[in-house]
Write a protein that holds these residues in place. Structure first.
Motif, short mmCIF file in Angstrom:
data_model
loop_
_atom_site.label_atom_id
_atom_site.label_comp_id
_atom_site.label_asym_id
_atom_site.label_seq_id
_atom_site.Cartn_x
_atom_site.Cartn_y
_atom_site.Cartn_z
N MET A 196 0.81 -1.32 0.08
CA MET A 196 -0.23 -0.03 0.14
C MET A 196 0.75 1.36 0.07
O MET A 196 0.56 2.24 -0.90
CB MET A 196 -1.12 -0.11 1.23
N GLU A 197 1.92 1.30 0.75
CA GLU A 197 3.06 2.35 0.89
C GLU A 197 3.54 2.77 -0.52
O GLU A 197 3.62 3.84 -0.76
CB GLU A 197 3.93 2.09 1.93
N ARG A 198 3.66 1.66 -1.18
CA ARG A 198 4.35 1.76 -2.64
C ARG A 198 3.18 2.36 -3.38
O ARG A 198 3.45 3.40 -4.33
CB ARG A 198 4.74 0.69 -3.42
N HIS A 199 1.94 2.23 -3.58
CA HIS A 199 0.99 2.84 -4.31
C HIS A 199 0.82 4.35 -3.84
O HIS A 199 0.61 5.12 -4.82
CB HIS A 199 -0.56 1.90 -4.08
N TYR A 200 0.75 4.39 -2.50
CA TYR A 200 0.80 5.89 -2.08
C TYR A 200 2.14 6.67 -2.99
O TYR A 200 1.91 7.91 -3.37
CB TYR A 200 0.98 5.88 -0.68
N ALA A 201 3.20 5.99 -2.85
CA ALA A 201 4.24 6.70 -3.33
C ALA A 201 4.10 7.08 -4.97
O ALA A 201 4.55 8.15 -5.37
CB ALA A 201 5.63 5.76 -3.21
N VAL A 202 3.41 5.88 -5.64
CA VAL A 202 3.43 6.31 -6.94
C VAL A 202 2.26 7.58 -7.14
O VAL A 202 2.44 8.36 -8.18
CB VAL A 202 3.15 5.05 -7.65
N MET A 203 1.22 7.45 -6.37
CA MET A 203 0.53 8.59 -6.25
C MET A 203 1.05 9.90 -6.00
O MET A 203 0.98 10.93 -6.93
CB MET A 203 -0.81 8.54 -5.29
N PHE A 204 1.78 10.09 -5.19
CA PHE A 204 2.83 11.17 -5.12
C PHE A 204 3.62 11.35 -6.28
O PHE A 204 3.81 12.72 -6.64
CB PHE A 204 3.64 10.91 -3.69
N TYR A 205 4.17 10.59 -6.75
CA TYR A 205 5.01 10.73 -7.96
C TYR A 205 4.21 11.56 -9.12
O TYR A 205 4.72 12.34 -9.49
CB TYR A 205 5.47 9.30 -8.57
N TYR A 206 2.90 11.05 -9.29
CA TYR A 206 2.09 11.91 -10.44
C TYR A 206 1.58 12.88 -9.95
O TYR A 206 0.87 13.76 -10.88
CB TYR A 206 1.05 10.79 -10.97
N ASP A 207 1.63 13.25 -8.55
CA ASP A 207 1.11 14.74 -8.14
C ASP A 207 2.24 15.62 -8.74
O ASP A 207 2.10 16.68 -8.74
CB ASP A 207 1.19 14.67 -6.81
N LEU A 208 3.59 15.11 -8.81
CA LEU A 208 4.71 16.07 -9.05
C LEU A 208 5.12 15.93 -10.51
O LEU A 208 5.50 16.98 -10.92
CB LEU A 208 5.76 15.61 -8.22
N PHE A 209 4.78 14.86 -11.10
CA PHE A 209 5.18 14.85 -12.53
C PHE A 209 4.30 14.16 -13.60
O PHE A 209 3.36 13.43 -13.07
CB PHE A 209 6.55 13.72 -12.61
N ASP A 210 4.26 14.85 -14.79
CA ASP A 210 3.10 14.43 -15.54
C ASP A 210 3.37 13.10 -16.46
O ASP A 210 2.67 12.59 -16.88
CB ASP A 210 3.19 15.48 -16.78
N THR A 211 4.76 12.72 -16.63
CA THR A 211 5.08 11.67 -17.42
C THR A 211 5.70 10.55 -16.64
O THR A 211 6.30 10.76 -15.32
CB THR A 211 6.00 12.08 -18.68
N ALA A 212 5.88 9.19 -16.94
CA ALA A 212 6.53 8.08 -16.58
C ALA A 212 8.02 8.27 -16.73
O ALA A 212 8.43 8.96 -17.47
CB ALA A 212 5.77 6.84 -16.74
N GLY A 213 8.71 7.30 -15.81
CA GLY A 213 10.35 7.16 -16.08
C GLY A 213 11.08 8.31 -15.69
O GLY A 213 12.22 8.21 -16.03
N TYR A 214 10.84 9.62 -14.92
CA TYR A 214 11.72 10.18 -14.54
C TYR A 214 12.41 9.68 -13.36
O TYR A 214 13.78 10.05 -13.38
CB TYR A 214 11.09 11.65 -14.23
#
Length: 221
Positions: free
Chosen positions: A1-19
């Protein structure tokens, strides 16, 4: 679940994958900026105080790892990250009103109650709450009686999760509106063809606030 939270946070900051190649690399990079960390702490405090959504524990079969809270409000990018439809390596390209992850038999439905028609379109999908427990939904136009998709709905092949919002843009502020998560639903009835009309039963009734806007539908433009 924490990993899913982290990916949610990633897409709050960045528009594209792979950064970033992995979550640890992202947090290591962000931790260097002390001002950013302080501002994030302050913003989280403000947002928590402003939050008025009557959130509850998830009622879906994915509740052991799904970070979404029932009746919480989320952007589509957050939903896709939470459910594994988007990952660090790949952002979901979906622009449609339904999205499936066949490996775990998941199907997400994204519904705008007030719809903005494309120029020349006469389609007016009738998506609306009949009550706090039942939601009327129309499939995409291509879905007909006897089709693979229709039979999947009829048999309950996938676990259906429902997300609704009043409309794409906020009528007063112009910003994009978030989707309210209404949890897992099961089919009560299905009829018609191209599109088909389905009535979903909500495992947990929607809030009065959500019903107030979800019970009204129309197409504009």
């Amino acid at each position: 679940m924490e990993r899913h939270y982290a990916v949610m946070f990633y897409y709050d900051l960045f528009d594209t994958a792979g950064y970033y190649a992995n979550i640890a690399e992202m947090f290591q990079d962000l931790s260097v900026d002390k001002l950013f960390i302080q501002e994030i702490k302050e913003v989280i405090g403000v947002l928590r105080n402003r939050c008025s959504a009557p959130e509850k524990e998830d009622n879906s079969v994915y509740k052991d790892w799904n970070p979404l809270r029932l009746h919480g409000v989320y952007t589509k990018a957050q939903i896709q990250a939470a459910l594994g439809l988007s990952t660090l390596e790949r952002k979901s390209p979906s622009r449609e009103g339904v999205e499936r992850l066949r490996s775990i038999k998941l199907e997400a439905m994204y519904v705008d109650i007030i719809k903005k028609r494309e120029e020349g379109s006469t389609t007016a999908y009738k998506d609306f709450a009949q009550s706090r427990e039942f939601f009327h939904w129309e499939t995409q136009n291509r879905v007909r009686e006897g089709s693979r998709e229709a039979e999947a709905y009829r048999s309950g092949e996938n676990n259906m999760l429902l997300f609704v919002r009043q409309q794409v843009e906020h009528p007063d502020y112009g910003c994009r509106m978030g989707f309210t998560y209404l949890g897992q639903v099961t089919m009560k009835s299905m009829e018609g063809s191209m599109p088909m009309q389905i009535v979903w039963h909500l495992n947990t009734p929607m809030s009065e606030a959500t019903y107030a806007f979800a019970s009204q539908y129309k197409a504009i433009g």
